[in-house]
Design a protein around this motif. Sequence first.
Motif, PDB file in Angstrom:
ATOM      1  N   UNK A 207     -27.119   0.727  -7.446  1.00 48.88           N
ATOM      2  CA  UNK A 207     -26.025  -0.189  -7.765  1.00 48.88           C
ATOM      3  C   UNK A 207     -26.540  -1.559  -8.194  1.00 48.88           C
ATOM      4  N   UNK A 208     -27.669  -1.991  -7.622  1.00 44.98           N
ATOM      5  CA  UNK A 208     -28.242  -3.277  -7.983  1.00 44.98           C
ATOM      6  C   UNK A 208     -29.013  -3.223  -9.298  1.00 44.98           C
ATOM      7  N   UNK A 209     -29.195  -2.033  -9.831  1.00 46.83           N
ATOM      8  CA  UNK A 209     -29.828  -1.896 -11.139  1.00 46.83           C
ATOM      9  C   UNK A 209     -31.338  -1.781 -11.121  1.00 46.83           C
ATOM     10  N   UNK A 210     -31.938  -1.657  -9.945  1.00 45.61           N
ATOM     11  CA  UNK A 210     -33.393  -1.548  -9.878  1.00 45.61           C
ATOM     12  C   UNK A 210     -33.885  -0.118 -10.064  1.00 45.61           C
ATOM     13  N   UNK A 211     -33.067   0.850  -9.685  1.00 43.18           N
ATOM     14  CA  UNK A 211     -33.439   2.252  -9.820  1.00 43.18           C
ATOM     15  C   UNK A 211     -32.341   3.030 -10.532  1.00 43.18           C
ATOM     16  N   UNK A 212     -32.772   4.105 -11.179  1.00 42.42           N
ATOM     17  CA  UNK A 212     -31.841   5.113 -11.683  1.00 42.42           C
ATOM     18  C   UNK A 212     -32.148   6.414 -10.959  1.00 42.42           C
ATOM     19  N   UNK A 213     -31.095   7.103 -10.567  1.00 43.38           N
ATOM     20  CA  UNK A 213     -31.230   8.350  -9.817  1.00 43.38           C
ATOM     21  C   UNK A 213     -30.394   9.391 -10.538  1.00 43.38           C
ATOM     22  N   UNK A 214     -31.073  10.374 -11.119  1.00 45.72           N
ATOM     23  CA  UNK A 214     -30.354  11.318 -11.968  1.00 45.72           C
ATOM     24  C   UNK A 214     -30.901  12.729 -11.821  1.00 45.72           C
ATOM     25  N   UNK A 215     -30.054  13.688 -12.223  1.00 48.14           N
ATOM     26  CA  UNK A 215     -30.475  15.086 -12.178  1.00 48.14           C
ATOM     27  C   UNK A 215     -31.471  15.359 -13.291  1.00 48.14           C
ATOM     28  N   UNK A 216     -32.499  16.132 -12.973  1.00 44.94           N
ATOM     29  CA  UNK A 216     -33.471  16.541 -13.985  1.00 44.94           C
ATOM     30  C   UNK A 216     -32.776  17.469 -14.968  1.00 44.94           C
ATOM     31  N   UNK A 217     -32.957  17.205 -16.239  1.00 48.80           N
ATOM     32  CA  UNK A 217     -32.284  17.984 -17.277  1.00 48.80           C
ATOM     33  C   UNK A 217     -32.615  19.471 -17.156  1.00 48.80           C
ATOM     34  N   UNK A 218     -31.562  20.285 -17.237  1.00 47.68           N
ATOM     35  CA  UNK A 218     -31.676  21.746 -17.240  1.00 47.68           C
ATOM     36  C   UNK A 218     -32.247  22.324 -15.945  1.00 47.68           C
ATOM     37  N   UNK A 229     -34.559   1.114 -13.201  1.00 50.22           N
ATOM     38  CA  UNK A 229     -33.247   0.712 -13.669  1.00 50.22           C
ATOM     39  C   UNK A 229     -33.342  -0.472 -14.630  1.00 50.22           C
ATOM     40  N   UNK A 230     -32.238  -0.835 -15.273  1.00 55.26           N
ATOM     41  CA  UNK A 230     -32.257  -1.929 -16.261  1.00 55.26           C
ATOM     42  C   UNK A 230     -32.695  -3.270 -15.668  1.00 55.26           C
ATOM     43  N   UNK A 231     -32.357  -3.528 -14.420  1.00 55.15           N
ATOM     44  CA  UNK A 231     -32.744  -4.799 -13.810  1.00 55.15           C
ATOM     45  C   UNK A 231     -34.250  -4.852 -13.579  1.00 55.15           C
ATOM     46  N   UNK A 232     -34.840  -3.721 -13.216  1.00 56.99           N
ATOM     47  CA  UNK A 232     -36.292  -3.674 -13.045  1.00 56.99           C
ATOM     48  C   UNK A 232     -36.991  -3.936 -14.373  1.00 56.99           C
ATOM     49  N   UNK A 233     -36.504  -3.334 -15.441  1.00 58.48           N
ATOM     50  CA  UNK A 233     -37.088  -3.560 -16.765  1.00 58.48           C
ATOM     51  C   UNK A 233     -36.966  -5.025 -17.180  1.00 58.48           C
ATOM     52  N   UNK A 234     -35.860  -5.657 -16.804  1.00 58.88           N
ATOM     53  CA  UNK A 234     -35.626  -7.047 -17.212  1.00 58.88           C
ATOM     54  C   UNK A 234     -36.493  -8.028 -16.420  1.00 58.88           C
ATOM     55  N   UNK A 235     -36.808  -7.699 -15.182  1.00 56.49           N
ATOM     56  CA  UNK A 235     -37.491  -8.654 -14.305  1.00 56.49           C
ATOM     57  C   UNK A 235     -38.991  -8.427 -14.188  1.00 56.49           C
ATOM     58  N   UNK A 236     -39.452  -7.223 -14.455  1.00 56.97           N
ATOM     59  CA  UNK A 236     -40.856  -6.879 -14.199  1.00 56.97           C
ATOM     60  C   UNK A 236     -41.507  -6.354 -15.467  1.00 56.97           C
ATOM     61  N   UNK A 237     -42.711  -6.818 -15.747  1.00 61.66           N
ATOM     62  CA  UNK A 237     -43.478  -6.286 -16.872  1.00 61.66           C
ATOM     63  C   UNK A 237     -44.473  -5.247 -16.365  1.00 61.66           C
ATOM     64  N   UNK A 238     -44.873  -4.352 -17.246  1.00 58.04           N
ATOM     65  CA  UNK A 238     -45.853  -3.338 -16.865  1.00 58.04           C
ATOM     66  C   UNK A 238     -47.198  -3.992 -16.532  1.00 58.04           C
ATOM     67  N   UNK A 239     -47.506  -5.113 -17.175  1.00 58.91           N
ATOM     68  CA  UNK A 239     -48.732  -5.830 -16.865  1.00 58.91           C
ATOM     69  C   UNK A 239     -48.717  -6.329 -15.421  1.00 58.91           C
ATOM     70  N   UNK A 240     -47.565  -6.849 -14.973  1.00 61.19           N
ATOM     71  CA  UNK A 240     -47.444  -7.291 -13.585  1.00 61.19           C
ATOM     72  C   UNK A 240     -47.709  -6.144 -12.619  1.00 61.19           C
ATOM     73  N   UNK A 241     -47.171  -4.977 -12.940  1.00 60.29           N
ATOM     74  CA  UNK A 241     -47.346  -3.814 -12.076  1.00 60.29           C
ATOM     75  C   UNK A 241     -48.819  -3.418 -12.015  1.00 60.29           C
ATOM     76  N   UNK A 242     -49.488  -3.403 -13.177  1.00 61.24           N
ATOM     77  CA  UNK A 242     -50.899  -3.020 -13.199  1.00 61.24           C
ATOM     78  C   UNK A 242     -51.749  -4.010 -12.407  1.00 61.24           C
ATOM     79  N   UNK A 243     -51.460  -5.298 -12.550  1.00 61.44           N
ATOM     80  CA  UNK A 243     -52.208  -6.299 -11.797  1.00 61.44           C
ATOM     81  C   UNK A 243     -51.964  -6.151 -10.300  1.00 61.44           C
ATOM     82  N   UNK A 244     -50.722  -5.865  -9.937  1.00 62.88           N
ATOM     83  CA  UNK A 244     -50.391  -5.662  -8.523  1.00 62.88           C
ATOM     84  C   UNK A 244     -51.132  -4.444  -7.977  1.00 62.88           C
TER      85      UNK A 244
END
Length: 275
Positions: A207-218, A229-244
Amino acid sequence: MPLVQMSELSQSEEDFQDPRDAQGLVDAQLLEAVEEGAASPRSSSSSVSSSYSAGAESLLQDARHLMMTDLVGFLLLKYRRKQLTTRAEMLSIFLREYQDHFPAVFSQASECMQLVFGVDVKEVDPRGHWYVLVPTLGLTCDGMLGDGQSMPKNGLLVMLLCMIHLEGERLPEEEVWGALSKMGLYAGMEHYIYGEPRELITKVWVQEGYLEYQQVANSDPAHYEFLWGPRAHAEISKLQVREYLLRVNRRGPSSFLVQVPALSEEAVSDEEEGA
């Protein structure tokens, strides 16, 4: 740092009113006795001396651990109140005359704050040694789910976001619960820090937009997966994650799968009242 062996972070109200009382005095006396003994073992037997030294070192580690748990409780209180703190304040409240141990204890406490609670302890004024406590990875949520009273839960969120990134942007639900079980977190079981984890990761953070939880297709029978989720994409870069992740990996392979410390809500409330 042996985060996986952390036991209790609970403190009474009296402990934080005057650290010389109750456990604070016990910690200080224990550390003093250990240091004196380690400096001058009296036994002439090498085997007895070795055993004594090993026991003294173990007691010293226990004393440092107790100091670290005190400091973590204090930092959580500061985070709740959105207050800065200083090196001098931490020393005067918790470590007193044992200032030589502060760097090691502070390092362990900071690591616990980051991995367990998702809170970074950052120095903002090197001259005055002022520190601010902020959510890890620059998240805009404080991790306390809006009530300002529960303990921050962002450590678990950061772990899940990193796991998703490492798995190529999609993480099967089965792998999530496999990892969480190693931390003592199970669906349907209330946890003293994170609450009921299924509710947290499949509803609250969705609900806060940090995660998406969905059924695997087929998938039949149905299987589910987690994505950013969209909020995670907006607030965090992949570079930040790699450095962390690089920082975490330097601490050892078990840093992510920590056994979270037993800090009760009542203990933190007592700290707040006693401060």
